[in-house]
Design a protein around this motif. Structure first.
Motif, PDB file in Angstrom:
ATOM      1  N   ASP A  34       0.841  -1.211   0.000  1.00 33.21           N
ATOM      2  CA  ASP A  34       0.000   0.000   0.000  1.00 33.21           C
ATOM      3  C   ASP A  34       0.875   1.260   0.000  1.00 33.21           C
ATOM      4  O   ASP A  34       0.645   2.199  -0.760  1.00 33.21           O
ATOM      5  CB  ASP A  34      -0.884   0.045   1.258  1.00 33.21           C
ATOM      6  N   GLY A  80      -5.392  -5.623   1.950  1.00 28.88           N
ATOM      7  CA  GLY A  80      -6.339  -6.709   2.226  1.00 28.88           C
ATOM      8  C   GLY A  80      -7.015  -7.332   1.013  1.00 28.88           C
ATOM      9  O   GLY A  80      -7.452  -8.477   1.052  1.00 28.88           O
ATOM     10  N   GLY A  81      -7.084  -6.588  -0.111  1.00 31.31           N
ATOM     11  CA  GLY A  81      -7.799  -7.102  -1.275  1.00 31.31           C
ATOM     12  C   GLY A  81      -6.885  -7.683  -2.339  1.00 31.31           C
ATOM     13  O   GLY A  81      -7.328  -8.028  -3.435  1.00 31.31           O
ATOM     14  N   PRO A 119     -11.075   3.250   1.635  1.00 30.97           N
ATOM     15  CA  PRO A 119     -12.251   3.647   0.856  1.00 30.97           C
ATOM     16  C   PRO A 119     -13.383   2.623   0.894  1.00 30.97           C
ATOM     17  O   PRO A 119     -14.558   3.003   0.884  1.00 30.97           O
ATOM     18  CB  PRO A 119     -11.705   3.816  -0.567  1.00 30.97           C
ATOM     19  N   LEU A 120     -13.053   1.321   0.958  1.00 30.37           N
ATOM     20  CA  LEU A 120     -14.118   0.313   0.914  1.00 30.37           C
ATOM     21  C   LEU A 120     -14.992   0.337   2.166  1.00 30.37           C
ATOM     22  O   LEU A 120     -16.105  -0.175   2.172  1.00 30.37           O
ATOM     23  CB  LEU A 120     -13.519  -1.088   0.723  1.00 30.37           C
TER      24      LEU A 120
HETATM   25  C1  S3P Z   1      -8.068  -2.814   0.771  1.00 30.39           C
HETATM   26  C2  S3P Z   1      -7.226  -2.804   1.856  1.00 30.39           C
HETATM   27  C3  S3P Z   1      -6.300  -1.689   2.139  1.00 30.39           C
HETATM   28  C4  S3P Z   1      -5.907  -0.978   0.835  1.00 30.39           C
HETATM   29  C5  S3P Z   1      -7.137  -0.574   0.082  1.00 30.39           C
HETATM   30  C6  S3P Z   1      -8.042  -1.754  -0.281  1.00 30.39           C
HETATM   31  C7  S3P Z   1      -9.007  -3.955   0.591  1.00 30.39           C
HETATM   32  O1  S3P Z   1      -5.127  -2.192   2.778  1.00 30.39           O
HETATM   33  O2  S3P Z   1      -5.107  -1.799   0.034  1.00 30.39           O
HETATM   34  O3  S3P Z   1      -7.849   0.335   0.885  1.00 30.39           O
HETATM   35  O4  S3P Z   1      -9.553  -4.133  -0.510  1.00 30.39           O
HETATM   36  O5  S3P Z   1      -9.179  -4.723   1.566  1.00 30.39           O
HETATM   37  P1  S3P Z   1      -5.094  -2.676   4.332  1.00 30.39           P
HETATM   38  O6  S3P Z   1      -5.500  -4.112   4.337  1.00 30.39           O
HETATM   39  O7  S3P Z   1      -3.670  -2.498   4.697  1.00 30.39           O
HETATM   40  O8  S3P Z   1      -6.012  -1.797   5.085  1.00 30.39           O
END
Ligand code: S3P
Length: 175
Positions: A34, A80-81, A119-120
């Protein structure tokens, strides 16, 4: 397979914190996907989601994972995604030993509600979003990881020590 340790898991499961802990305690350099995307793009994640959409962010994640294939001996903390795309799941396992950090939904909600940079979860019912995303993603984390760790009742030090011991065993048995 490269000899990195990759941390995957839902938002708020402590990937960045454990990554820093592992890096400081055991001296392996840390890459936080990230953070690297934010540095490379010169703007925060919510802004990338807002101006270009989630798919564009996922493209950046894939591109970044590809560029990491030349690295070894690193701790890699991920968003996380990152497991959403099949190609990313493949790339993650090529990069090394994949560790899935697991936490209770209530703990995830509590940790993620402390800031608004995800954002999600910036909606009226983030608790529900967490439950829905967990349902879709849990099998993907499980499929991708070599090891899953329930973090709820462990300190960051305990989690980090468990990861290092398992990773050394894993890499040792690969020789
Ligand atoms: C996301 C997790 C975020 C970041 C983005 C999308 C997700 O990272 O990559 O906001 O889709 O779960 P963290 O898991 O570090 O919060």
């Amino acid at each position: 397979m490269q000899r990195n340790i990759i941390l995957i898991g839902f938002m708020g499961t402590g990937k960045s914190t454990i990554g820093r802990n592992l890096s400081q305690t055991f001296g392996y350099p840390l890459i936080d996907t990230d953070q690297l995307i934010v540095e490379q793009q010169g703007r925060p994640i919510p802004e990338i989601f807002e101006s270009e959409g989630e798919e564009a962010f996922r493209d950046l994640e894939t591109e970044l994972l590809r560029s990491l294939r030349k690295h070894s001996g690193h701790i890699i903390a991920t968003g996380g995604g990152i497991i959403n795309r099949p190609i990313n799941r493949e790339l993650l396992r090529e990069l090394g030993y994949v560790v899935w950090l697991i936490a209770r939904p209530s703990e995830i909600f509590e940790r993620t509600s402390r800031n608004s940079n995800r954002p999600l979860l910036n909606n009226d019912d983030p608790e529900r979003t967490i439950r829905e995303l967990l349902e879709v993603r849990t099998p993907l984390y499980r499929d991708t990881a070599h090891l899953g760790i329930e973090t709820d009742n462990l300190s960051f030090d305990e989690v980090a020590t468990g990861i290092i011991e398992s990773a050394r065993y894993h890499f040792g048995s690969q020789k």
